[in-house]
Design a protein around this motif. Structure first.
Motif, PDB file in Angstrom:
ATOM      1  N   GLN A  54     -10.988 -11.494   7.019  1.00 16.83           N
ATOM      2  CA  GLN A  54     -10.540 -11.141   7.595  1.00 16.83           C
ATOM      3  C   GLN A  54      -8.744  -9.595   6.605  1.00 16.83           C
ATOM      4  N   GLN A  55      -8.391 -10.638   5.239  1.00 21.55           N
ATOM      5  CA  GLN A  55      -8.051 -10.356   4.582  1.00 21.55           C
ATOM      6  C   GLN A  55      -8.320  -8.962   4.302  1.00 21.55           C
ATOM      7  N   VAL A  56      -9.634  -9.168   3.648  1.00 22.78           N
ATOM      8  CA  VAL A  56     -10.430  -7.286   3.569  1.00 22.78           C
ATOM      9  C   VAL A  56     -10.058  -6.312   4.652  1.00 22.78           C
ATOM     10  N   ALA A  57     -10.865  -6.903   5.483  1.00 24.78           N
ATOM     11  CA  ALA A  57     -10.668  -5.581   6.520  1.00 24.78           C
ATOM     12  C   ALA A  57      -9.453  -5.297   6.648  1.00 24.78           C
ATOM     13  N   GLY A  58      -8.125  -6.039   6.861  1.00 25.52           N
ATOM     14  CA  GLY A  58      -6.905  -5.975   6.994  1.00 25.52           C
ATOM     15  C   GLY A  58      -6.351  -5.410   6.103  1.00 25.52           C
ATOM     16  N   GLU A  79     -10.784  -4.443  15.289  1.00 28.17           N
ATOM     17  CA  GLU A  79     -11.632  -5.774  16.105  1.00 28.17           C
ATOM     18  C   GLU A  79     -12.373  -6.422  14.812  1.00 28.17           C
ATOM     19  N   PHE A  80     -12.494  -5.816  13.624  1.00 29.48           N
ATOM     20  CA  PHE A  80     -13.350  -7.049  12.938  1.00 29.48           C
ATOM     21  C   PHE A  80     -12.218  -7.891  12.338  1.00 29.48           C
ATOM     22  N   ALA A  81     -11.541  -7.207  12.199  1.00 29.02           N
ATOM     23  CA  ALA A  81     -10.246  -9.011  11.888  1.00 29.02           C
ATOM     24  C   ALA A  81      -9.951  -9.580  13.018  1.00 29.02           C
ATOM     25  N   GLN A  82      -9.948  -8.868  14.002  1.00 31.57           N
ATOM     26  CA  GLN A  82      -8.813  -9.711  14.937  1.00 31.57           C
ATOM     27  C   GLN A  82     -10.632 -10.899  15.360  1.00 31.57           C
ATOM     28  N   SER A  83     -11.483 -10.640  15.287  1.00 30.03           N
ATOM     29  CA  SER A  83     -12.306 -11.522  16.169  1.00 30.03           C
ATOM     30  C   SER A  83     -12.713 -12.978  14.768  1.00 30.03           C
ATOM     31  N   MET A  84     -12.425 -12.345  13.253  1.00 30.67           N
ATOM     32  CA  MET A  84     -12.533 -13.300  11.908  1.00 30.67           C
ATOM     33  C   MET A  84     -11.216 -13.893  12.224  1.00 30.67           C
ATOM     34  N   GLY A  85      -9.825 -12.932  13.068  1.00 32.70           N
ATOM     35  CA  GLY A  85      -8.692 -14.304  13.394  1.00 32.70           C
ATOM     36  C   GLY A  85      -9.031 -15.111  13.899  1.00 32.70           C
ATOM     37  N   SER A  86      -9.511 -14.997  15.253  1.00 32.54           N
ATOM     38  CA  SER A  86      -9.704 -16.214  16.508  1.00 32.54           C
ATOM     39  C   SER A  86     -10.612 -16.611  16.855  1.00 32.54           C
ATOM     40  N   SER A  87     -11.363 -16.554  15.848  1.00 28.89           N
ATOM     41  CA  SER A  87     -12.663 -17.617  16.229  1.00 28.89           C
ATOM     42  C   SER A  87     -13.271 -17.718  14.982  1.00 28.89           C
ATOM     43  N   SER A  88     -14.092 -18.804  15.237  1.00 21.59           N
ATOM     44  CA  SER A  88     -14.614 -19.763  14.016  1.00 21.59           C
ATOM     45  C   SER A  88     -16.241 -19.474  13.662  1.00 21.59           C
ATOM     46  N   LYS A  89     -16.301 -18.201  14.548  1.00 18.33           N
ATOM     47  CA  LYS A  89     -17.860 -17.053  14.491  1.00 18.33           C
ATOM     48  C   LYS A  89     -18.372 -16.311  13.467  1.00 18.33           C
ATOM     49  N   LEU A  90     -19.618 -16.852  13.217  1.00 18.96           N
ATOM     50  CA  LEU A  90     -19.360 -16.433  11.225  1.00 18.96           C
ATOM     51  C   LEU A  90     -19.904 -15.059  11.605  1.00 18.96           C
ATOM     52  N   ALA A  91     -19.458 -13.763  10.911  1.00 15.83           N
ATOM     53  CA  ALA A  91     -19.774 -12.482  11.456  1.00 15.83           C
ATOM     54  C   ALA A  91     -21.568 -12.420  10.909  1.00 15.83           C
ATOM     55  N   SER A  92     -21.267 -11.609  11.749  1.00 12.79           N
ATOM     56  CA  SER A  92     -23.096 -10.670  11.579  1.00 12.79           C
ATOM     57  C   SER A  92     -23.103 -10.225  10.167  1.00 12.79           C
ATOM     58  N   ILE A  93     -24.762  -9.660  10.160  1.00 10.75           N
ATOM     59  CA  ILE A  93     -25.149  -9.059   8.791  1.00 10.75           C
ATOM     60  C   ILE A  93     -24.585  -7.049   8.847  1.00 10.75           C
ATOM     61  N   GLU A  94     -24.938  -7.589  10.469  1.00  7.39           N
ATOM     62  CA  GLU A  94     -24.497  -5.992  10.451  1.00  7.39           C
ATOM     63  C   GLU A  94     -22.774  -5.394  10.592  1.00  7.39           C
ATOM     64  N   GLU A  95     -22.367  -6.270  10.757  1.00  3.54           N
ATOM     65  CA  GLU A  95     -20.717  -6.458  10.537  1.00  3.54           C
ATOM     66  C   GLU A  95     -20.231  -6.428   9.174  1.00  3.54           C
ATOM     67  N   ILE A  96     -20.950  -7.184   7.977  1.00  3.60           N
ATOM     68  CA  ILE A  96     -19.913  -7.259   6.737  1.00  3.60           C
ATOM     69  C   ILE A  96     -21.122  -5.885   5.985  1.00  3.60           C
ATOM     70  N   GLU A  97     -22.724  -5.771   6.277  1.00  2.00           N
ATOM     71  CA  GLU A  97     -22.781  -3.709   6.222  1.00  2.00           C
ATOM     72  C   GLU A  97     -21.846  -3.012   6.216  1.00  2.00           C
ATOM     73  N   ARG A  98     -21.098  -3.244   7.885  1.00  2.00           N
ATOM     74  CA  ARG A  98     -20.394  -1.517   8.506  1.00  2.00           C
ATOM     75  C   ARG A  98     -19.158  -1.918   7.069  1.00  2.00           C
ATOM     76  N   LEU A  99     -18.305  -3.286   6.561  1.00  5.07           N
ATOM     77  CA  LEU A  99     -17.167  -3.159   5.898  1.00  5.07           C
ATOM     78  C   LEU A  99     -17.742  -2.745   4.660  1.00  5.07           C
ATOM     79  N   TRP A 100     -18.685  -3.247   4.505  1.00  2.00           N
ATOM     80  CA  TRP A 100     -18.799  -2.901   2.802  1.00  2.00           C
ATOM     81  C   TRP A 100     -19.516  -1.251   2.794  1.00  2.00           C
ATOM     82  N   PHE A 101     -19.477  -0.470   4.197  1.00  4.42           N
ATOM     83  CA  PHE A 101     -20.088   0.743   3.735  1.00  4.42           C
ATOM     84  C   PHE A 101     -19.086   1.372   3.998  1.00  4.42           C
TER      85      PHE A 101
END
Length: 464
Positions: free
Chosen positions: A117-121, A145-167
């Motif tokens: 969430q911090q990195v996305a923000g 959308e990614f930052a809101q998802s990480m801040g409002s739920s306890s669901k782990l981020a998918s590999i695709e979302e983490i790779e998209r952030l890194w990309f």
């Protein structure tokens, strides 16, 4: 007595009309009539009451049935509420147990939510001011959308979302080291929109058609700066836009637009002069008058000096220059003695001095008055500043900026006018004094020659 009977009759008739509904009140003329009317009203009222009692008894069983139905519905609602409350308590216990089990199983992975969430923000904030977003739009939506998802739920981020952030992070770094030209719609300074080629210099600046641009994240648009920097910076932007894969010098803003924004806000020369107000314009007007006088004096003294120098090289006196007119005094008075000729030569030189020194005093006065007028503007500006402080306090420095600007600008304008006027006055006085010295030197030579010629006959006589 009759009036009292009439009043009782009216009241009785009113009561009878209310209970009977259809009875027509008749005015009683005697006590017997009144008693008869009361009896008839009582009989009608008793009959109406009997009808109502019969109707109520007929519907009594129906009312009991409705009451029983309402009680059954109440009992069903109570049972449902009891069952729902028991289910809620059971679900609450189950949810708490499952949450504890999930937290134990996740372990340190739970901290991943906060980091992502911090990195996305932070990345979203960077993209808001990055000029790369002008070429690659739509990057901020995924990060929001990614930052809101990480801040409002306890669901782990998918590999695709983490790779998209890194990309996105890697693409930002890669594009920051490239100079790229692309075509898109820009908003011109006059508000019109135009399709043009835009050159992006890393993640620092955007230029098009020799003008600097800015990226506005709120509207996802690119617009020309309302005010452009000085011409030396615009020349580098023009060279960059017109180059064809060539190395050209370019004025780069390493802060991504912050320094450029401050640079274009700096007032130009005209705005500086306008800050001086009326006092500044007076100083400039006086300086312009002094400059025009100085130019006229330079031209006049230059031509006079040229004619005097030409006369020095000629034995024939001419009337078109001061030296020639002084020499003509000798030719016009060949028989005068030395004393008389000296007086006439002095008179001729004195006639030439005003022509050589005219208006020079005015230039000198301007060199003295200009700083004083600037000081007047300084005092006026400080008075305005203190008035603003008195009215509004010192909370907002912008309220005091106008008076301080006037105070400083008028002082500068006064010095700018006075310093050149001092040099100009000195140069003109030196040139005019040089011409006057030539006249005096030539006058002394003429007197010496006349004195020598007058002594020759006397010497020859003494020798005889």
């Amino acid at each position: 007595m009759k009036k009292l009977l009439l009043l009782i009759s009216a009241i009785t008739l009113s009561a009878v009309s209310v209970f009977s509904g259809n009875a027509i009140a008749q005015q009683a003329t005697s006590l017997d009539d009144l008693l008869s009317q009361l009896a008839q009203g009582k009989i009608a009222q008793s009959k109406q009451n009997q009808d109502r009692e019969a109707e109520f008894n007929a519907k009594k069983s129906q009312q009991i049935q409705l009451l029983n139905q309402a009680r059954q519905q109440r009992d069903q609602a109570i049972n449902l509420s009891t069952q729902l409350e028991k289910n809620f308590q059971d679900n609450d216990v189950t949810l708490g147990n499952n949450t504890d089990a999930l937290n134990k199983r996740m372990g340190e992975l739970k901290e991943l939510f906060g980091v992502l969430q911090q990195v996305a923000g932070d990345t979203r904030s960077k993209f808001q001011t990055s000029v790369i977003s002008a070429q690659i739009p739509g990057r901020g939506q995924f990060l929001d959308e990614f930052a809101q998802s990480m801040g409002s739920s306890s669901k782990l981020a998918s590999i695709e979302e983490i790779e998209r952030l890194w990309f996105e992070l890697q693409r930002e770094m890669t594009q920051s080291g490239k100079v790229h030209k692309f075509s898109r719609e820009i908003v011109l300074a006059n508000g019109e929109k135009s399709q043009a080629d835009v050159v992006r210099v890393g993640g620092f600046n955007l230029v098009s058609q020799g003008k600097y641009l800015e990226y506005i994240d709120e509207t996802a648009s690119v617009a020309q700066l309302m005010r452009q920097p000085s011409s030396r910076y615009l020349s580098s932007a023009n060279a960059l836009t017109s180059s064809n894969n060539q190395v050209v010098p370019f004025a780069l803003d390493p802060t991504g637009g912050s320094i450029l924004g401050l640079l274009v806000q700096a007032p130009d020369l005209q705005e500086r002069v306008e800050q001086g107000g009326a006092v500044g314009y007076v100083i400039l007007a006086i300086g312009l008058i002094g400059l025009l006088i100085a130019i006229e004096r330079f031209i006049t003294l230059f031509f006079i000096g040229s004619k005097v120098n030409r006369q020095l090289k000629s034995e024939q006196a001419s009337n078109d220059n001061p030296l020639g007119r002084v020499m003509l005094v000798q030719d016009k008075n060949p028989l005068d003695n030395v004393e008389t000729l000296e007086l006439k030569l002095s008179e001729s030189i004195l006639k030439e001095v005003p022509v050589l020194t005219t208006r020079l005093t005015f230039i000198k006065i301007i060199s003295v008055v200009a700083p004083l007028i600037g000081l007047l503007g300084t005092v006026t500006g400080m008075i305005n500043t203190f008035q603003a402080i008195t009215l509004f306090g010192t909370g907002d420095p912008k309220l005091m900026a106008g008076g301080i600007s006037q105070a400083l600008v008028t002082t500068v304008l006064g010095l700018v006018v006075a310093i050149p006027m001092v040099f100009i006055s000195t140069l003109l006085n030196t040139r005019s004094r040089g011409i006057i010295n030539i006249l005096q030197q030539q006058s002394a030579g003429i007197l010496a020659e006349r004195s020598e010629n007058s002594e020759k006959p006397l010497t020859s006589k003494q020798g005889a």
